[in-house]
Design a protein around this motif. Structure first.
Motif, short mmCIF file in Angstrom:
data_model
loop_
_atom_site.label_atom_id
_atom_site.label_comp_id
_atom_site.label_asym_id
_atom_site.label_seq_id
_atom_site.Cartn_x
_atom_site.Cartn_y
_atom_site.Cartn_z
N ALA A 36 0.70 -1.26 0.10
CA ALA A 36 0.05 -0.03 0.09
C ALA A 36 0.85 1.31 0.11
N ARG A 37 1.83 1.26 0.66
CA ARG A 37 2.87 2.49 0.78
C ARG A 37 3.49 2.50 -0.57
N PHE A 38 4.11 1.40 -1.09
CA PHE A 38 4.59 1.55 -2.21
C PHE A 38 3.72 2.10 -3.34
N LYS A 39 2.55 1.69 -3.48
CA LYS A 39 1.70 2.15 -4.36
C LYS A 39 1.43 3.66 -4.45
N ARG A 40 1.07 4.13 -2.96
CA ARG A 40 1.00 5.60 -2.77
C ARG A 40 2.07 6.42 -3.18
N LEU A 41 3.22 5.75 -2.92
CA LEU A 41 4.59 6.72 -3.41
C LEU A 41 4.59 6.66 -5.03
#
Length: 521
Positions: A36-41
């Protein structure tokens, strides 16, 4: 721009509240959090869901054993899972409980749709049921041990005979096989896909979807003597949280079908067989992907409450550190395989990969900049071939890691980033900037600038995995908060020469063995 971001919907299973959270729960949610964090970044509009599964016979029994009302019991235990999410620094956007009113409404709406479409009928169930697994088993799936019939999981089973509604699962076999065929990436890893295909090809029976012998569940609309089978209730949570049926049509249209359901391998069948069949029967698109990961053992031993070797995530983070624990769990084993937790492996990775390889490189480089460049980011100067090689590797890192994370090959993605860290350490030794200070100070500045750029890239790339440690690294480069997304990777957003940097501080302390460790090791 926000309205134009591509949506991405990722879910953990909802955790069963008859127990306190352990490493298995922490692991699944961690994998979702990192993605999720990867996708937001990476510029996506992410919806990341976790929560608790609070109905069913097992919960009813656990509450009765404690002598308290099931709602009070679930309130207490659900809070433990919420607390764990905060403790592990998970970035979930919602936390769903199946006892919420919004969820009850969604379950009943899905049920009514299935009834209208002629997919559910009333009959009676006579067969084997495991309360521990909350699952029905056919006679040929059972195993015999000491003259006793057990579920394939080893759980006790009981013969159940009661009126029940059924879902016409037997009619969905060919359609499911066609769906798997048309969507080869729907179930991963391959071993789980093979299991699911063989289960469906073996022929399916109609699924009992209601119970009358207890009351702790979502009432069946129009027949309150029945509560819905806990798995029909549980799976529906993924729809509830995005506004199904009509709470938030825009949200539903944006995020459904879910991009990824992350689950443990023991519940692959529910997610990869029953769930898509129920959805297609209701005229709703199935999720795009179900990934079923493996289990952890502890120092080579199967984890079980009876042997007392359950791994508590709070103990891990207290002993080794939060980001170190997050790093180890996704680095140690290929995601999808079973993994073994050992103190020795944990300490080796902490000391060699985090403290030595990454921590030491950041410390050495930034200390040299601080000391030899008036505490300012050096001038890049002209790059030689060796500089270009390592810079282009850093600039291309996202293109290497993205497809690996998109297929949940987290350990390979982390490995790729650490190859770059290894290259940077070799580059420092080869270029020996400490010697260049006297012989060629301009070249020294170029070398240190190249290394600072590599650190910037590594710092940005490890944010999903180790958010706090990555922030410390990027703070030491004085990289503004709004320049830490993946769109700032590459040569167009390089560090500005002349920026003042603070005196560097270590980010990853070495783990020092204590006498207590010696006994365990």
């Amino acid at each position: 721009m926000t309205g134009h971001k591509q949506p991405y919907y990722i879910t953990t299973p909802i955790y069963y509240v008859n127990d306190k959270p352990h490493i298995g729960h922490a692991y699944t949610t961690l994998a979702c959090d990192v993605l999720a964090r990867f996708k937001r970044l990476d510029g996506f509009d992410v919806m990341f869901l976790t929560g608790t599964d609070e109905h069913g016979q097992k919960v009813d029994a656990s509450a009765a054993a404690k002598g308290i009302d099931p709602q009070l019991f679930t309130d207490q235990v659900s809070q433990n899972f919420r607390d764990l999410a905060v403790h592990m620094n998970y970035s979930n956007d919602d936390f769903i409980r199946t006892t919420e009113e919004r969820h009850k409404n969604a379950c009943q709406a899905l049920w009514k749709t299935l009834v209208e479409k002629g997919e559910i009928y009333l009959g009676s169930y006579d067969g084997w049921y495991s309360v521990r697994d909350e699952a029905f088993y056919g006679e040929k799936e059972l195993i015999e041990k000491d003259g006793q019939k057990l579920a394939p999981t080893g759980a006790p089973v009981e013969w159940v005979s009661e009126p029940s509604y059924f879902f016409k699962l037997s009619e969905w076999g060919d359609r499911l096989l066609k769906f798997y065929d048309d969507n080869p990436d729907f179930i991963a890893p391959q071993s789980r896909r093979n299991e699911v295909l063989s289960f469906v090809k073996g022929g399916m029976h109609d699924l009992s979807v209601s119970r009358t012998s207890f009351k702790w569940g979502v009432p069946v609309p129009g027949n309150e003597d029945h509560v819905m089978y806990v798995w029909v209730d549980a799976l529906t949570n993924y729809l509830t949280a995005v506004g199904y049926p009509d709470v938030d049509p825009d949200k539903l249209a944006k995020y459904w079908p879910a991009d990824l359901h992350m689950v443990g391998k023991d519940i692959a069948r529910f997610h990869a067989v029953y769930w898509p069949a129920l959805l297609m029967a209701a005229g709703i698109a199935p999720p795009k992907r179900v990934f079923a990961h493996g289990w952890w053992t502890n120092e080579g031993q199967k984890i079980s409450k009876s042997t007392g070797n359950v791994i508590d995530p709070y103990d891990l983070t207290a002993k080794y550190g939060l980001d170190q624990t997050r790093y180890f769990l996704l680095r140690e084993v290929p995601f999808g395989n079973d993994g073994d937790f050992s103190h020795r492996s944990m300490v080796n990775r902490m000391n060699s990969e985090l403290a030595n390889d990454l921590g030491n490189m950041c410390q050495r480089v930034l200390s040299m900049i601080h000391k030899n460049c008036n505490a300012m980011m050096p001038n890049p100067g002209a790059f030689i071939d060796a500089d270009q090689v390592i810079l282009s590797k850093a600039y291309g890192m996202l293109d290497v890691v993205r497809p690996l994370f998109d297929t949940q090959a987290f350990n390979k993605g982390i490995e790729a980033i650490w190859e770059l860290v290894g290259d940077a350490n070799r580059y420092v030794d080869e270029m020996a900037p400490w010697g260049l200070k006297k012989t060629d100070p301009a070249r020294m500045e170029t070398v240190l600038y190249v290394l600072a750029e590599v650190i910037r890239h590594v710092g940005i790339m490890v944010q999903p995995l180790m958010p706090q440690s990555a922030a410390k690294i990027l703070d030491q480069l004085v990289l503004p908060e709004n320049q830490r997304g993946f769109e700032h990777l590459g040569p167009d957003h390089t560090l500005t020469a002349g920026t003042e940097i603070p005196k560097p501080e270590g980010v990853f302390p070495r783990y020092v063995e204590t006498e207590d460790d010696g006994e365990k090791a």
